[in-house]
Design a protein around this motif. Sequence first.
Motif: not given
Length: 196
Positions: A52-62, A74-76, A116-118, A120-125
């Motif tokens: 749940i928290s992974d999904y929401l952190a990634q959602l905030k980056a979109l 970017l840090i969400t 979530c760390f985003t 231009a090239k990658l995303e890591k949660t």
Amino acid sequence: MILNEKLKNYNIILASGSPRRQQFFKDLGLDFEIRLKEVDEVYPKRLYKYEISDYLAQLKALPHKETLKDNDILITSDTIVWHNEEALGKPKDKEEAIAMLKSQSGKMHEVISSVCFTTAKLEKTINHITKVYFKELTDEEIDYYVTNFKPYDKAGAYGIQEWIGHIGIKKIEGSYFNVVGLPVYEVYRTLESLID
């Protein structure tokens, strides 16, 4: 070389309105800017615990992804309280805050933060789980806390750094800072790994 020197050529963007998360970044000595965009924090009901928290952190980056430059990081983040096989979010009102605290009284719950760390090239949660043990709280203690501290912006209806944490939490297993709102050690280590 310490991290804030390594990050000289990067632009850290914190997409969080939380004063606690912002303070952690200041305490780490990191230069950052705040960018806020509204996100409807709704997640699929099939998700469980840290999903749940992974999904929401990634959602905030979109909403930020299209505007990221090559040197932006970017840090969400999102934090939930997991108790009795369900996620406790932020209480809507006094009655819900009181009900949440009563349900946690005398029991253990888990505070789960995902970050979530985003770029231009990658995303890591990443995520971190801390177990928190409350003593048996009296109705008077719960009512006093909710009335005076109004914890409506806090998952699970409490802040560990506030009065209720001082008098009500017997012990924790895991990161204290995670319960405040950010697993600071893990964030620092992940930033180091992103730029190594």
